[in-house]
Design a protein around this motif. Structure first.
Motif, PDB file in Angstrom:
ATOM      1  N   GLU A   1       0.745  -1.114  -0.033  1.00 13.20           N
ATOM      2  CA  GLU A   1      -0.194   0.060  -0.123  1.00 13.20           C
ATOM      3  C   GLU A   1       0.871   1.244   0.012  1.00 13.20           C
ATOM      4  O   GLU A   1       2.071   1.382   0.404  1.00 13.20           O
ATOM      5  N   SER A   2       0.246   2.489  -0.535  1.00 12.73           N
ATOM      6  CA  SER A   2       1.116   3.776  -0.501  1.00 12.73           C
ATOM      7  C   SER A   2       1.058   4.309   0.632  1.00 12.73           C
ATOM      8  O   SER A   2       0.196   4.127   1.610  1.00 12.73           O
ATOM      9  N   ILE A   3       2.152   4.840   1.163  1.00 15.87           N
ATOM     10  CA  ILE A   3       2.485   5.365   2.535  1.00 15.87           C
ATOM     11  C   ILE A   3       3.201   6.650   2.418  1.00 15.87           C
ATOM     12  O   ILE A   3       3.606   6.809   1.401  1.00 15.87           O
ATOM     13  N   CYS A   4       3.035   7.335   3.319  1.00 14.80           N
ATOM     14  CA  CYS A   4       3.698   8.789   3.398  1.00 14.80           C
ATOM     15  C   CYS A   4       4.018   9.010   4.823  1.00 14.80           C
ATOM     16  O   CYS A   4       3.539   8.444   5.993  1.00 14.80           O
ATOM     17  N   SER A   5       5.244   9.624   5.014  1.00 13.33           N
ATOM     18  CA  SER A   5       5.789  10.160   6.308  1.00 13.33           C
ATOM     19  C   SER A   5       6.302  11.429   6.071  1.00 13.33           C
ATOM     20  O   SER A   5       6.683  12.070   4.998  1.00 13.33           O
ATOM     21  N   LEU A   6       6.598  12.099   7.178  1.00 13.26           N
ATOM     22  CA  LEU A   6       7.412  13.331   7.208  1.00 13.26           C
ATOM     23  C   LEU A   6       8.619  13.048   7.961  1.00 13.26           C
ATOM     24  O   LEU A   6       8.989  12.825   9.093  1.00 13.26           O
ATOM     25  N   PRO A   7       9.699  13.131   6.878  1.00 10.66           N
ATOM     26  CA  PRO A   7      11.086  12.751   7.477  1.00 10.66           C
ATOM     27  C   PRO A   7      11.533  13.438   8.846  1.00 10.66           C
ATOM     28  O   PRO A   7      12.222  12.779   9.682  1.00 10.66           O
ATOM     29  N   ILE A   8      10.910  14.622   9.090  1.00  5.49           N
ATOM     30  CA  ILE A   8      11.496  15.269  10.424  1.00  5.49           C
ATOM     31  C   ILE A   8      10.940  14.478  11.622  1.00  5.49           C
ATOM     32  O   ILE A   8      11.249  14.782  12.719  1.00  5.49           O
ATOM     33  N   LEU A   9      10.004  13.850  11.374  1.00  4.19           N
ATOM     34  CA  LEU A   9       9.240  13.024  12.547  1.00  4.19           C
ATOM     35  C   LEU A   9       9.547  11.535  12.518  1.00  4.19           C
ATOM     36  O   LEU A   9       9.116  10.738  13.398  1.00  4.19           O
ATOM     37  N   SER A  10      10.434  11.064  11.493  1.00  2.34           N
ATOM     38  CA  SER A  10      10.650   9.733  11.390  1.00  2.34           C
ATOM     39  C   SER A  10      12.340   9.474  11.115  1.00  2.34           C
ATOM     40  O   SER A  10      12.749   9.503  12.121  1.00  2.34           O
ATOM     41  N   SER A  11      12.456   9.420  10.141  1.00  2.00           N
ATOM     42  CA  SER A  11      14.123   9.227   9.622  1.00  2.00           C
ATOM     43  C   SER A  11      15.092  10.105  10.044  1.00  2.00           C
ATOM     44  O   SER A  11      16.273   9.642  10.327  1.00  2.00           O
ATOM     45  N   HIS A  12      14.761  11.269  10.168  1.00  2.00           N
ATOM     46  CA  HIS A  12      15.393  12.453  10.499  1.00  2.00           C
ATOM     47  C   HIS A  12      14.989  13.512  11.684  1.00  2.00           C
ATOM     48  O   HIS A  12      15.507  14.509  11.856  1.00  2.00           O
ATOM     49  N   THR A  13      14.196  12.530  12.565  1.00  3.18           N
ATOM     50  CA  THR A  13      13.967  13.253  13.760  1.00  3.18           C
ATOM     51  C   THR A  13      15.345  13.716  14.533  1.00  3.18           C
ATOM     52  O   THR A  13      16.090  12.864  14.585  1.00  3.18           O
TER      53      THR A  13
END
Length: 72
Positions: A22-34
């Motif tokens: 499924e398609s997903i979205c994230s905000l890098p500043i809240l996940s991978s680059h927090t």
């Protein structure tokens, strides 16, 4: 603007990688680059307004419409 669009997705799920189709979205500043400061973000090529999309197997037109409505 990124937070507003992120909250408006209907078809695309808000999540980090689930290993699914499924398609997903994230905000890098809240996940991978927090936790990175502005200089570290810039060095990584990430802005505070960036949304990461991983496109899955949903109908193309549904995805296009979802992105358009989220950005409007």
């Amino acid at each position: 603007a990124a937070f507003r669009a992120f909250d408006r997705f209907r078809v695309i799920q808000r999540a980090t990688s689930l290993g699914g189709v499924e398609s997903i979205c994230s905000l890098p500043i809240l996940s991978s680059h927090t936790g990175l400061n502005d200089q570290e973000l810039a060095a990584a090529g990430v802005s505070r307004g960036m949304i990461r999309l991983s496109i899955g197997l949903e109908d193309v037109q549904d995805l296009i419409e979802d992105i358009e409505q989220a950005l409007s």
